[in-house]
Design an enzyme around this catalytic site. Structure first.
Site, PDB file in Angstrom:
ATOM      1  CG  ASN A   1      -1.729   1.212   1.411  1.00 21.88           C
ATOM      2  OD1 ASN A   1      -1.811   2.032   0.498  1.00 21.88           O
ATOM      3  ND2 ASN A   1      -2.340   1.365   2.575  1.00 21.88           N
ATOM      4  CD1 TRP A   2       3.550   0.924  -2.666  1.00 22.50           C
ATOM      5  CD2 TRP A   2       3.591   1.925  -4.673  1.00 22.50           C
ATOM      6  NE1 TRP A   2       4.253   0.109  -3.516  1.00 22.50           N
ATOM      7  CE2 TRP A   2       4.301   0.698  -4.760  1.00 22.50           C
ATOM      8  CE3 TRP A   2       3.487   2.711  -5.813  1.00 22.50           C
ATOM      9  CZ2 TRP A   2       4.893   0.258  -5.943  1.00 22.50           C
ATOM     10  CZ3 TRP A   2       4.082   2.284  -6.999  1.00 22.50           C
ATOM     11  CH2 TRP A   2       4.776   1.073  -7.058  1.00 22.50           C
ATOM     12  CE  LYS A   3      -0.037   3.311   4.798  1.00 22.70           C
ATOM     13  NZ  LYS A   3       0.000   3.467   6.249  1.00 22.70           N
TER      14      LYS A   3
ATOM     15  CG  HIS B   1      -5.923   1.536   5.211  1.00 25.74           C
ATOM     16  ND1 HIS B   1      -5.489   2.459   6.139  1.00 25.74           N
ATOM     17  CD2 HIS B   1      -4.869   0.723   4.971  1.00 25.74           C
ATOM     18  CE1 HIS B   1      -4.218   2.216   6.426  1.00 25.74           C
ATOM     19  NE2 HIS B   1      -3.821   1.164   5.737  1.00 25.74           N
TER      20      HIS B   1
ATOM     21  CD  GLU C   1      -3.124   5.238   6.762  1.00 24.59           C
ATOM     22  OE1 GLU C   1      -3.135   5.352   5.528  1.00 24.59           O
ATOM     23  OE2 GLU C   1      -2.171   4.738   7.389  1.00 24.59           O
TER      24      GLU C   1
ATOM     25  CD  GLU D   1      -3.549  -2.958   7.210  1.00 30.20           C
ATOM     26  OE1 GLU D   1      -2.411  -3.141   6.771  1.00 30.20           O
ATOM     27  OE2 GLU D   1      -4.217  -1.951   6.979  1.00 30.20           O
TER      28      GLU D   1
ATOM     29  N   GLY E   1       2.258   1.780  10.855  1.00 26.66           N
ATOM     30  CA  GLY E   1       3.182   2.909  10.761  1.00 26.66           C
ATOM     31  C   GLY E   1       3.874   3.255  12.058  1.00 26.66           C
TER      32      GLY E   1
ATOM     33  CB  SER F   1       5.140  -2.233  11.887  1.00 27.66           C
ATOM     34  OG  SER F   1       4.698  -0.913  12.162  1.00 27.66           O
TER      35      SER F   1
ATOM     36  N   GLY G   1       2.782  -1.276   4.351  1.00 25.20           N
ATOM     37  CA  GLY G   1       2.822   0.148   4.031  1.00 25.20           C
ATOM     38  C   GLY G   1       4.251   0.593   3.794  1.00 25.20           C
ATOM     39  N   GLY G   2       4.881   1.130   4.835  1.00 25.47           N
ATOM     40  CA  GLY G   2       6.214   1.737   4.717  1.00 25.47           C
ATOM     41  C   GLY G   2       7.232   0.904   3.961  1.00 25.47           C
TER      42      GLY G   2
HETATM   43  C1  PEP Z   1      -0.839  -0.092   6.094  1.00 31.74           C
HETATM   44  O1  PEP Z   1      -0.978   1.110   5.981  1.00 31.74           O
HETATM   45  O2  PEP Z   1      -1.686  -0.834   5.594  1.00 31.74           O
HETATM   46  C2  PEP Z   1       0.318  -0.591   6.819  1.00 31.74           C
HETATM   47  C3  PEP Z   1       0.294  -1.833   7.215  1.00 31.74           C
HETATM   48  O3  PEP Z   1       1.370   0.280   7.028  1.00 31.74           O
HETATM   49  P1  PEP Z   1       2.797  -0.070   7.709  1.00 31.74           P
HETATM   50  O4  PEP Z   1       3.293  -1.338   7.088  1.00 31.74           O
HETATM   51  O5  PEP Z   1       3.656   1.110   7.399  1.00 31.74           O
HETATM   52  O6  PEP Z   1       2.538  -0.237   9.175  1.00 31.74           O
END
Ligand code: PEP
Length: 252
Positions: free
Chosen positions: A9-11, A95, A97, A167, A173, A213, A234-235
């Site tokens: 997920n490149w957000k 999600h 967010e 999640e 994050g 994470s 994500g990251g």
């Molecule tokens: C996400 O936003 O779906 C996510 C899992 O982010 P991260 O891996 O950065 O925690």
């Protein structure tokens, strides 16, 4: 057998050219990955460029969101059929967010799930509890509500195109990953819930990803858990080498 899925997920990151650069590097790095579905979810504006880059590769495309209407006076929104037209195989919905920053309700997310099913597009359906909910012993009530309302009315056939992503909000994050045991415990709960809401076959066939994470140094332990069928990242999905290492996870 559930084919593992590793989805990035490149957000809100990467211009079109940066997104193409990343996916070109990723294409090389995961070219030999077999028996794993690799998915990337760039911003809307980069979807068609990334779609062209991944043509004839083992990477598939997801959108980060969708609107549950096919057309009309909905300024700024994007319909599932348009995502499909842009080359997407999936869209991410629910999600945290979107739930937290944009106030999306379970009911609205459910409308999106139905719209994606109608457009024959796969769904990556995210759920997860906050730290406060976990500490107040409300985690399972919250997850049950999110699943029950988010998937309400989707029949067994539609569930074949749904991937669930657990999640925990406190792990997204933050660098705090759920332990392998915490992830397995929740994933087993979710699989049992799918059996209760649907049947044994749906429970056995539905992929349940872990997100929060996920990094090269913790993916192997997570992927060794029997009910963890992949990761939503994500990251670490923004660096081709890190994401490729996650795609090439080793079961311990
Ligand atoms: C996400 O936003 O779906 C996510 C899992 O982010 P991260 O891996 O950065 O925690």
């Amino acid at each position: 057998m559930r084919t593992p899925m590793i989805a990035g997920n490149w957000k809100l990151h990467k211009t079109c050219s940066e997104a193409v650069e990343l996916v070109e590097a990723l294409k090389q790095a995961v070219a030999d990955a077999a028996d794993v579905e690799v998915v990337v979810a760039p911003v809307f504006t980069a979807l068609t460029s990334v779609a062209a880059s991944i043509d004839n590769s083992n990477i598939t495309l997801a959108a980060q969101n969708c609107y549950p209407q096919e057309s009309g006076a909905f300024t700024g929104e994007v319909a599932p059929s348009l995502l499909k037209d842009a080359g997407c195989s999936y869209a991410i919905i629910g999600h945290s967010e979107r739930r937290q920053i944009f106030g999306e309700s379970d009911e609205f997310i459910n409308q999106k799930a139905h719209a994606l099913a109608a457009a024959d597009l796969g769904t990556i359906f995210c759920i997860g509890e906050t730290l406060e909910e976990r500490e107040a012993d409300r985690m399972y009530d919250v997850l049950r509500r999110q699943v029950r309302l988010g998937l309400k009315g989707l029949d067994t056939a539609a569930m074949a195109s749904v991937v669930v992503a657990y999640e925990p909000v406190w792990a997204i994050g933050t660098g705090k990953t759920a332990t392998n045991e915490q992830a397995q415990e929740v994933h087993a709960f979710l699989r049992a819930l799918l059996k209760e809401l649907y049947d044994e076959n749906v429970a056995a066939a539905t992929r349940i990803l872990y997100g929060g994470s996920v990094k090269p140094d913790n993916v192997d332990g997570l992927m060794t858990q029997p009910d963890v069928d992949g990761a939503l990242v994500g990251g670490a999905s923004l660096k081709a080498d890190d994401f490729a290492r996650i795609v090439n996870f080793q079961s311990l």
